[in-house]
Enzyme design. Structure first.
Site, PDB file in Angstrom:
ATOM      1  N   ASN A 105      90.470  22.141  80.736  1.00  0.00           N
ATOM      2  CA  ASN A 105      91.783  22.360  80.123  1.00  0.00           C
ATOM      3  C   ASN A 105      91.987  23.832  79.806  1.00  0.00           C
ATOM      4  O   ASN A 105      91.026  24.585  79.613  1.00  0.00           O
ATOM      5  CB  ASN A 105      91.984  21.485  78.878  1.00  0.00           C
ATOM      6  CG  ASN A 105      90.693  21.200  78.166  1.00  0.00           C
ATOM      7  OD1 ASN A 105      90.167  22.064  77.488  1.00  0.00           O
ATOM      8  ND2 ASN A 105      90.135  20.003  78.363  1.00  0.00           N
ATOM      9  N   THR A 132      95.694  17.475  75.911  1.00  0.00           N
ATOM     10  CA  THR A 132      94.277  17.203  76.160  1.00  0.00           C
ATOM     11  C   THR A 132      93.553  16.783  74.876  1.00  0.00           C
ATOM     12  O   THR A 132      93.813  17.325  73.794  1.00  0.00           O
ATOM     13  CB  THR A 132      93.577  18.441  76.756  1.00  0.00           C
ATOM     14  OG1 THR A 132      92.182  18.244  76.695  1.00  0.00           O
ATOM     15  CG2 THR A 132      93.899  19.718  75.997  1.00  0.00           C
ATOM     16  N   SER A 133      92.617  15.834  75.028  1.00  0.00           N
ATOM     17  CA  SER A 133      91.846  15.374  73.860  1.00  0.00           C
ATOM     18  C   SER A 133      90.892  16.460  73.365  1.00  0.00           C
ATOM     19  O   SER A 133      90.320  16.340  72.288  1.00  0.00           O
ATOM     20  CB  SER A 133      91.056  14.120  74.225  1.00  0.00           C
ATOM     21  OG  SER A 133      90.235  14.403  75.345  1.00  0.00           O
ATOM     22  N   GLU A 134      90.724  17.517  74.178  1.00  0.00           N
ATOM     23  CA  GLU A 134      89.804  18.593  73.785  1.00  0.00           C
ATOM     24  C   GLU A 134      90.536  19.763  73.123  1.00  0.00           C
ATOM     25  O   GLU A 134      89.978  20.848  72.981  1.00  0.00           O
ATOM     26  CB  GLU A 134      89.030  19.083  75.018  1.00  0.00           C
ATOM     27  CG  GLU A 134      88.059  18.023  75.537  1.00  0.00           C
ATOM     28  CD  GLU A 134      87.199  18.520  76.683  1.00  0.00           C
ATOM     29  OE1 GLU A 134      87.768  19.007  77.673  1.00  0.00           O
ATOM     30  OE2 GLU A 134      85.972  18.420  76.576  1.00  0.00           O
ATOM     31  N   HIS A 151      77.500  19.708  78.075  1.00  0.00           N
ATOM     32  CA  HIS A 151      78.946  19.544  78.257  1.00  0.00           C
ATOM     33  C   HIS A 151      79.521  20.559  79.259  1.00  0.00           C
ATOM     34  O   HIS A 151      79.822  20.206  80.381  1.00  0.00           O
ATOM     35  CB  HIS A 151      79.628  19.633  76.884  1.00  0.00           C
ATOM     36  CG  HIS A 151      81.096  19.414  76.932  1.00  0.00           C
ATOM     37  ND1 HIS A 151      81.871  19.277  75.811  1.00  0.00           N
ATOM     38  CD2 HIS A 151      81.961  19.336  77.973  1.00  0.00           C
ATOM     39  CE1 HIS A 151      83.123  19.096  76.154  1.00  0.00           C
ATOM     40  NE2 HIS A 151      83.207  19.130  77.468  1.00  0.00           N
ATOM     41  N   HIS A 155      88.612  26.011  79.260  1.00  0.00           N
ATOM     42  CA  HIS A 155      87.412  25.178  79.154  1.00  0.00           C
ATOM     43  C   HIS A 155      87.188  24.470  80.485  1.00  0.00           C
ATOM     44  O   HIS A 155      88.128  23.904  81.054  1.00  0.00           O
ATOM     45  CB  HIS A 155      87.573  24.146  78.048  1.00  0.00           C
ATOM     46  CG  HIS A 155      86.551  23.049  78.132  1.00  0.00           C
ATOM     47  ND1 HIS A 155      85.196  23.299  78.043  1.00  0.00           N
ATOM     48  CD2 HIS A 155      86.662  21.721  78.342  1.00  0.00           C
ATOM     49  CE1 HIS A 155      84.536  22.160  78.178  1.00  0.00           C
ATOM     50  NE2 HIS A 155      85.406  21.195  78.380  1.00  0.00           N
ATOM     51  N   THR A 163      96.394  15.822  79.119  1.00  0.00           N
ATOM     52  CA  THR A 163      95.241  14.984  79.447  1.00  0.00           C
ATOM     53  C   THR A 163      95.539  14.159  80.711  1.00  0.00           C
ATOM     54  O   THR A 163      96.697  13.902  81.034  1.00  0.00           O
ATOM     55  CB  THR A 163      94.909  14.043  78.249  1.00  0.00           C
ATOM     56  OG1 THR A 163      93.710  13.360  78.538  1.00  0.00           O
ATOM     57  CG2 THR A 163      96.011  13.025  77.977  1.00  0.00           C
TER      58      THR A 163
HETATM   59 ZN   LIG Z   1      84.926  19.219  78.655  1.00  0.00          ZN
END
Ligand SMILES: [Zn+2]
Length: 220
Positions: free
Chosen positions: A34, A78-80, A162, A99, A49
């Site tokens: 993202n 986005t959930s991030e 991650h 990211h 997302t």
């Molecule tokens: Zn990620």
């Protein structure tokens, strides 16, 4: 009527363009990864997302405030986004966050290894040391907490098991840092594979860091 920011249209275009470049580099498989950019001191334009970075349109982007509350956009943010907000809220000088999951740098992050060994002068100049933040569950407050200690003094961070987050003054700046992290991870891997990785010596490193503070920091 919804508000339109002065640079919103070109920033939507930049987000789409750099999302595609990240995808082509193989850094965002599936719908992962993202990107976001500041519209002003209170609002952020971000990728949504659930959409491949190769297929985003300008209209897919969403706008959120610095608390993560969605202001506009038909898709969901986005959930991030918490990772991005952790950076914006601690660094008013930062205007863009990227990211992604570049495979070699992520391999380091999945092996408990940071990229802070000064092997490559270009990487020292453009990134400095790249630390490894502890594991945190994606989409929770833990992510911001794990990054907090590194955000003030770094602009590229590996996230354990991650991926990578980078940030900078512009989207292109944050994107190029992401490219450089992966390149440096690749060089690091090869140097260690060859069995004679030779870090830059202390006095040479001091001269390099001095040059960095004069040229890179001032140019930013
Ligand atoms: Zn990620």
């Amino acid at each position: 009527m919804e508000r339109i920011w002065e640079h919103e249209v070109p920033l939507r275009r930049d987000l789409r363009r750099l999302s595609k470049r990240l995808y082509r580099l193989g850094f965002t498989p599936g719908t992962s990864g993202n990107l976001s950019v500041r519209l002003d001191s209170k609002f952020i334009l971000a990728t949504p997302t659930g959409v491949s970075k190769s297929m985003l349109s300008k209209e897919d982007m969403v706008i959120v405030d610095l608390d993560g509350k969605q202001y506009s956009g038909s898709r969901k943010v986005t959930s991030e986004i918490g990772m991005h907000l952790a950076v914006y809220n601690r660094r008013p000088d930062i205007c863009a966050v990227v990211h992604s999951h570049p495979p070699i740098a992520t391999g380091f992050a999945c092996s408990g290894r940071s990229l802070d060994e000064p092997l490559c002068s270009e990487a020292v100049m453009s990134l400095g040391a790249v630390p490894l933040a502890r594991y945190a569950t994606t989409g929770t407050e833990e992510v911001a907490e794990s990054l907090a200690e590194f955000i003030p003094d770094h602009e590229a961070i590996l996230m354990a098991n991650h991926g990578v987050v980078t940030y900078g003054k512009t989207l292109m700046d944050a994107f190029m840092k992401m490219e450089t992290v992966e390149h440096f991870a690749q060089v690091n891997l090869i140097a260690h594979h060859l069995g004679s990785a030779t870090p830059i010596q202390k006095d040479q490193l001091a001269a390099l860091l001095d040059a960095r503070s004069r040229y890179v920091m001032n140019a930013a």
